[in-house]
Design an enzyme around this catalytic site. Structure first.
Site, PDB file in Angstrom:
ATOM      1  CG  PHE A 121       0.126   0.491   2.614  1.00  0.00           C
ATOM      2  CD1 PHE A 121      -0.201   1.647   2.315  1.00  0.00           C
ATOM      3  CD2 PHE A 121       0.296  -0.221   3.424  1.00  0.00           C
ATOM      4  CE1 PHE A 121       0.305   2.237   4.097  1.00  0.00           C
ATOM      5  CE2 PHE A 121       0.645   0.065   4.547  1.00  0.00           C
ATOM      6  CZ  PHE A 121       0.829   1.336   4.279  1.00  0.00           C
ATOM      7  CD  GLU A 170      -5.414  -6.438   0.171  1.00  0.00           C
ATOM      8  OE1 GLU A 170      -4.355  -6.221  -0.588  1.00  0.00           O
ATOM      9  OE2 GLU A 170      -5.496  -7.331   1.261  1.00  0.00           O
ATOM     10  CB  SER A 213       4.700  -7.044   5.645  1.00  0.00           C
ATOM     11  OG  SER A 213       3.637  -8.557   5.262  1.00  0.00           O
ATOM     12  CB  CYS A 273      10.761  -0.405   2.778  1.00  0.00           C
ATOM     13  SG  CYS A 273      11.180   0.055   1.996  1.00  0.00           S
ATOM     14  CD  GLU A 299       8.648  -2.700   8.073  1.00  0.00           C
ATOM     15  OE1 GLU A 299       7.746  -4.009   7.765  1.00  0.00           O
ATOM     16  OE2 GLU A 299       8.650  -2.672   7.451  1.00  0.00           O
TER      17      GLU A 299
HETATM   18  P1  NAD Z   1       1.887  -6.845   3.174  1.00  0.00           P
HETATM   19  O1  NAD Z   1       2.438  -7.550   3.333  1.00  0.00           O
HETATM   20  O2  NAD Z   1       0.301  -6.301   4.082  1.00  0.00           O
HETATM   21  O3  NAD Z   1       0.867  -6.586   1.401  1.00  0.00           O
HETATM   22  C1  NAD Z   1       1.839  -7.115   0.485  1.00  0.00           C
HETATM   23  C2  NAD Z   1       0.768  -7.417  -0.541  1.00  0.00           C
HETATM   24  O4  NAD Z   1       0.882  -8.837  -0.022  1.00  0.00           O
HETATM   25  C3  NAD Z   1      -0.410  -6.433  -1.026  1.00  0.00           C
HETATM   26  O5  NAD Z   1      -0.210  -6.848  -2.010  1.00  0.00           O
HETATM   27  C4  NAD Z   1      -1.613  -7.716  -0.081  1.00  0.00           C
HETATM   28  O6  NAD Z   1      -2.797  -8.075  -1.014  1.00  0.00           O
HETATM   29  C5  NAD Z   1      -0.744  -8.811  -0.212  1.00  0.00           C
HETATM   30  N1  NAD Z   1      -0.684  -9.707   0.546  1.00  0.00           N
HETATM   31  C6  NAD Z   1      -1.461  -9.621   1.585  1.00  0.00           C
HETATM   32  N2  NAD Z   1      -1.662 -10.802   2.696  1.00  0.00           N
HETATM   33  C7  NAD Z   1      -1.440 -11.903   2.307  1.00  0.00           C
HETATM   34  C8  NAD Z   1      -1.312 -13.295   2.980  1.00  0.00           C
HETATM   35  N3  NAD Z   1      -1.414 -13.200   3.153  1.00  0.00           N
HETATM   36  N4  NAD Z   1      -0.828 -13.719   1.180  1.00  0.00           N
HETATM   37  C9  NAD Z   1      -0.647 -13.248   0.589  1.00  0.00           C
HETATM   38  N5  NAD Z   1      -0.118 -11.940  -0.645  1.00  0.00           N
HETATM   39  C10 NAD Z   1      -0.887 -11.363   0.677  1.00  0.00           C
HETATM   40  O7  NAD Z   1       2.429  -4.990   2.766  1.00  0.00           O
HETATM   41  P2  NAD Z   1       1.479  -3.796   3.374  1.00  0.00           P
HETATM   42  O8  NAD Z   1       0.937  -3.383   4.934  1.00  0.00           O
HETATM   43  O9  NAD Z   1       0.670  -3.281   1.873  1.00  0.00           O
HETATM   44  O10 NAD Z   1       3.179  -2.872   2.860  1.00  0.00           O
HETATM   45  C11 NAD Z   1       3.908  -2.730   4.015  1.00  0.00           C
HETATM   46  C12 NAD Z   1       5.119  -3.322   4.283  1.00  0.00           C
HETATM   47  O11 NAD Z   1       5.924  -3.769   2.598  1.00  0.00           O
HETATM   48  C13 NAD Z   1       5.912  -2.768   5.113  1.00  0.00           C
HETATM   49  O12 NAD Z   1       6.354  -4.006   5.297  1.00  0.00           O
HETATM   50  C14 NAD Z   1       7.184  -2.310   4.046  1.00  0.00           C
HETATM   51  O13 NAD Z   1       8.570  -2.400   4.825  1.00  0.00           O
HETATM   52  C15 NAD Z   1       7.332  -2.785   3.229  1.00  0.00           C
HETATM   53  N6  NAD Z   1       8.119  -2.836   2.283  1.00  0.00           N
HETATM   54  C16 NAD Z   1       8.881  -3.143   1.813  1.00  0.00           C
HETATM   55  C17 NAD Z   1       9.575  -2.351   0.568  1.00  0.00           C
HETATM   56  C18 NAD Z   1      11.282  -3.186   0.024  1.00  0.00           C
HETATM   57  O14 NAD Z   1      11.987  -2.762  -1.207  1.00  0.00           O
HETATM   58  N7  NAD Z   1      11.760  -3.723   0.794  1.00  0.00           N
HETATM   59  C19 NAD Z   1       9.002  -1.651   0.092  1.00  0.00           C
HETATM   60  C20 NAD Z   1       8.351  -0.632   0.611  1.00  0.00           C
HETATM   61  C21 NAD Z   1       7.657  -1.689   1.303  1.00  0.00           C
END
Ligand code: NAD
Length: 484
Positions: free
Chosen positions: A149, A176, A226, A281, A382
Site C-alpha cells: 500500500f 487492496e 511485509s 521501508c 518493524e
Molecule cells: P503486506 O505484506 O500486508 O501486503 C503486500 C501485498 O501482499 C498486498 O498486495 C497484499 O494484498 C498481499 N497480501 C497480504 N496478505 C497476504 C497473504 N496472507 N498472502 C498473500 N498475499 C498477501 O504489506 P503492506 O502493509 O501493504 O505494505 C507495507 C510493508 O511493505 C512494510 O512491511 C514495508 O516495509 C514493506 N515494503 C518493503 C519495501 C522494500 O523495498 N523492501 C518497499 C515498500 C514496502
C-alpha cells in the site's frame, strides 16, 4: 465513490464473486472506493489472456515495444497532479510525498526505454575452430507483481515497464488498500493502445496471490510487502518452480557520531523517520548515538519531532499524514506501550492526538522514545509508523555490532565528518543500502533496490540492470557454419 474493476485482456470488468472491500481515505475516514476480490476462475482467465498476448508481444520488435513506454511517460506527466492527488487520498501521504513518489516511478519508465541496449546478450567467434558461441536474452512469458500500500504509484512501476519492454506480459495485483492509483497506471496504458493482454490488473488478497503463484501459466513473481508475507510468497513460488524476488520489511538504524552537524543531521533524520508517517521501508526507525552525540542529538531530535506539522495530505502545509488503517495505528500504539512498560522514556508522545477537522483520521503524531531495550519488540520488529527509538553506545564498533545483530538489513545510515569512519561503516555493515550523511539511501531507477537478511528473499532485485536480468532468461547458442 469509485467502483474499482479488474482489467483483463484490454477491458475493465466487474468481479463475478460480488465480494467487495471498501477503500477508505485514511485522513477523513470516508469510504472512497469499493474493491472487488477476484476468484480463482478470474485468475485463470487473466493468466490465459496473458499467455495469448505473449505470442505476439514477444515477436514485437523491442523498438516498437518501448514506443508504448515513451507515450506512456507523456500520459503520466500529463496526469501527474491527478495521480498524486489520488495517492494522497487513498494512501494518506502528503501531496509533496506523492509527487516525489510518482517522479521516481516515471524514472523507471524512462529507464526501461533503454531496453534495446539493456537486454543485449554477448558472443564470441571461434571459441573452437569455426565455432561461434552466443548468449541471447529472451522474455519469460506471463509475469506477476504483488505490491504494497505504501508506494501505490512507484512500486508497480519498479516492475511493469521493465517487464513489458523485455517482451513479457505483466499482471499487477495491487494492494487492496490502494487500488485507485493502480487503476490510473493501467488506464493510461490503455489510452496509449497497449495491446490487449500485455498489461492486466486483478484485485484481491491471499487467495488471488496463491492462485497466481500456483497457476502453471505464470513464470515469475515479484513481491513487495511485509516480511512474513514476503517469506510466504518466496517459499510458495519456489515450491511451484517460479522465478521469484521478494522485498520485505525493515527496521533501519542510523548512527550519529559526535562530529556530525547536529541541527542539519536531526532535520534529515526526522524527515526519514516521520516522512510518509514512517510508512516507508527506508524510514530510519532507530538512532544509535556514539559517545558525546547522545546529548546533542537527543535535544535536536526532540525539537524536530515536536514541531513536525501533522495534517491532511491535501493541505500543502502538512508535513506528515495519517496511518493507513485504524488497526495499523493501534498496533503501533501497542509497540509504544510495550516499550514504556519495559522502562523506556517517551520523550515525545504522539498518541491520542487528532488533526482539527479530521476526527475520523488514523492519526498518530511523531513519537520519540529514549533508551529502548535492544531486545524489545520495537527494536526487533518493524512497527511501520512514526515511532523513532534512541539507543546510546560508546563507539562505532558497538554501533556496527548492534546493526549486524538485527534481523533486518534493508538500510543503515551514518552521520559523520570522518571519512575513515564512513569507510569502516560501509565496509562492515550488513545492509543492502548504505547512506552516508543521508537519511534515505534510495537507489535511482538505474540501480537495483534490495536489502539483506529478512528484508529480501531472492537473488535479483527490483530496478536497474537486475530488473532486466530478472525478466529475461539467457539462451546459449553454439554454431558451426564454416565449410573448413
Ligand atoms: P503486506 O505484506 O500486508 O501486503 C503486500 C501485498 O501482499 C498486498 O498486495 C497484499 O494484498 C498481499 N497480501 C497480504 N496478505 C497476504 C497473504 N496472507 N498472502 C498473500 N498475499 C498477501 O504489506 P503492506 O502493509 O501493504 O505494505 C507495507 C510493508 O511493505 C512494510 O512491511 C514495508 O516495509 C514493506 N515494503 C518493503 C519495501 C522494500 O523495498 N523492501 C518497499 C515498500 C514496502
Amino acid at each position: 465513490m469509485i467502483k474499482v474493476q479488474h482489467y483483463i485482456a484490454g477491458t475493465w470488468q466487474s468481479s463475478d464473486t460480488g465480494i467487495m472491500l471498501p477503500g477508505v481515505n485514511p485522513a477523513t475516514g470516508e469510504t472512497i472506493s469499493s474493491i472487488p476480490m477476484a476468484s480463482r476462475v478470474e485468475v485463470d482467465q487473466i493468466v490465459r489472456k496473458g499467455q495469448d498476448a505473449f505470442v505476439q508481444w514477444r515477436r514485437t520488435p523491442v523498438t516498437e515495444r518501448i514506443r508504448y513506454l515513451f507515450a506512456y511517460r507523456e500520459k503520466l506527466e500529463h496526469h501527474f497532479e491527478d495521480i498524486a492527488r489520488c495517492m494522497t487520498e487513498e494512501c494518506g501521504k502528503t501531496l509533496s510525498e506523492s509527487r516525489g513518489e510518482l517522479r521516481r516511478g516515471i524514472e523507471n519508465v524512462e529507464f526501461a526505454c533503454g531496453a534495446p541496449s539493456l537486454m543485449q546478450g554477448y558472443n564470441n567467434e571461434d571459441v573452437a575452430s569455426g565455432i561461434d558461441e552466443h548468449i541471447i536474452r529472451q522474455p519469460l512469458g506471463v509475469v506477476v507483481a504483488i505490491t504494497p500500500f505504501n508506494f501505490p504509484g512507484m512500486i508497480p512501476l519498479w516492475f511493469l515497464p521493465c517487464a513489458i519492454a523485455t517482451g513479457n506480459c505483466f499482471i499487477l495485483k495491487p494492494s487492496e488498500k490502494v487500488p485507485q492509483t493502480a487503476s490510473w497506471l493501467i488506464r493510461l496504458l490503455d489510452e496509449v493502445g497497449i495491446p490487449a493482454g500485455v498489461v492486466q490488473m486483478i484485485n484481491g488478497g491471499r487467495e488471488v496471490v496463491d492462485a497466481l503463484i500456483e497457476h502453471s501459466g505464470t513464470q515469475a513473481i515479484s513481491f513487495v510487502g511485509s516480511t512474513p508475507i514476503a517469506r510466504y510468497v518466496y517459499a510458495k513460488a519456489a515450491e511451484n518452480g517460479k522465478r521469484v524476488q521478494c522485498q520485505g520489511g525493515a527496521n533501519n538504524v542510523v548512527v550519529v557520531m559526535d562530529d556530525a552537524e547536529m541541527e542539519v543531521t536531526s532535520e534529515i533524520i526526522a524527515e526519514s523517520a516521520y516522512g510518509c508517517a514512517g510508512q516507508r521501508c527506508l524510514a530510519n526507525s532507530l538512532a544509535v548515538t556514539v559517545g558525546g552525540a547522545r546529548k546533542m542529538f537527543t535535544e535536536a531530535i526532540v525539537e524536530a519531532s515536536r514541531t513536525r506539522k501533522v495534517g491532511y495530505g491535501l493541505d500543502e502545509a502538512s508535513e506528515m499524514g495519517p496511518m493507513i488503517t485504524p488497526e495499523s495505528r493501534s498496533n503501533i500504539e501497542q509497540f509504544i506501550g510495550a516499550s514504556e512498560k519495559e522502562g523506556a522514556r517517551i520523550l515525545v508522545d504522539g498518541r491520542g492526538k487528532v488533526v482539527d477537522g479530521f476526527q475520523k483520521g488514523n492519526w498518530l503524531f511523531p513519537t520519540l522514545i529514549d533508551g529502548v531495550d535492544p531486545a524489545s519488540k520495537l527494536v526487533r520488529t518493524e512497527a511501520f509508523g512514526p515511532v523513532f527509538g534512541l539507543i546510546h553506545t560508546d563507539n562505532l564498533d558497538q554501533a556496527i555490532k548492534f546493526i549486524n545483530s538485527q534481523p533486518y538489513g534493508n538500510m543503515a545510515c551514518l552521520f559523520t565528518k570522518n571519512g575513515a569512519a564512513a569507510r569502516k561503516f560501509r565496509y562492515e555493515v550488513e545492509a543492502g543500502n548504505i547512506g552516508i550523511n543521508l537519511g534515505i539511501a534510495v537507489p535511482m531507477a538505474f540501480y537495483p533496490f534490495g536489502g539483506y537478511k529478512d528484508s529480501f528473499f531472492g537473488t535479483l532485485h527490483a530496478e536497474g540492470k537486475h530488473g532486466f536480468e530478472f525478466y529475461t532468461q539467457t539462451k546459449l547458442i553454439v554454431e558451426r557454419w564454416s565449410n573448413n
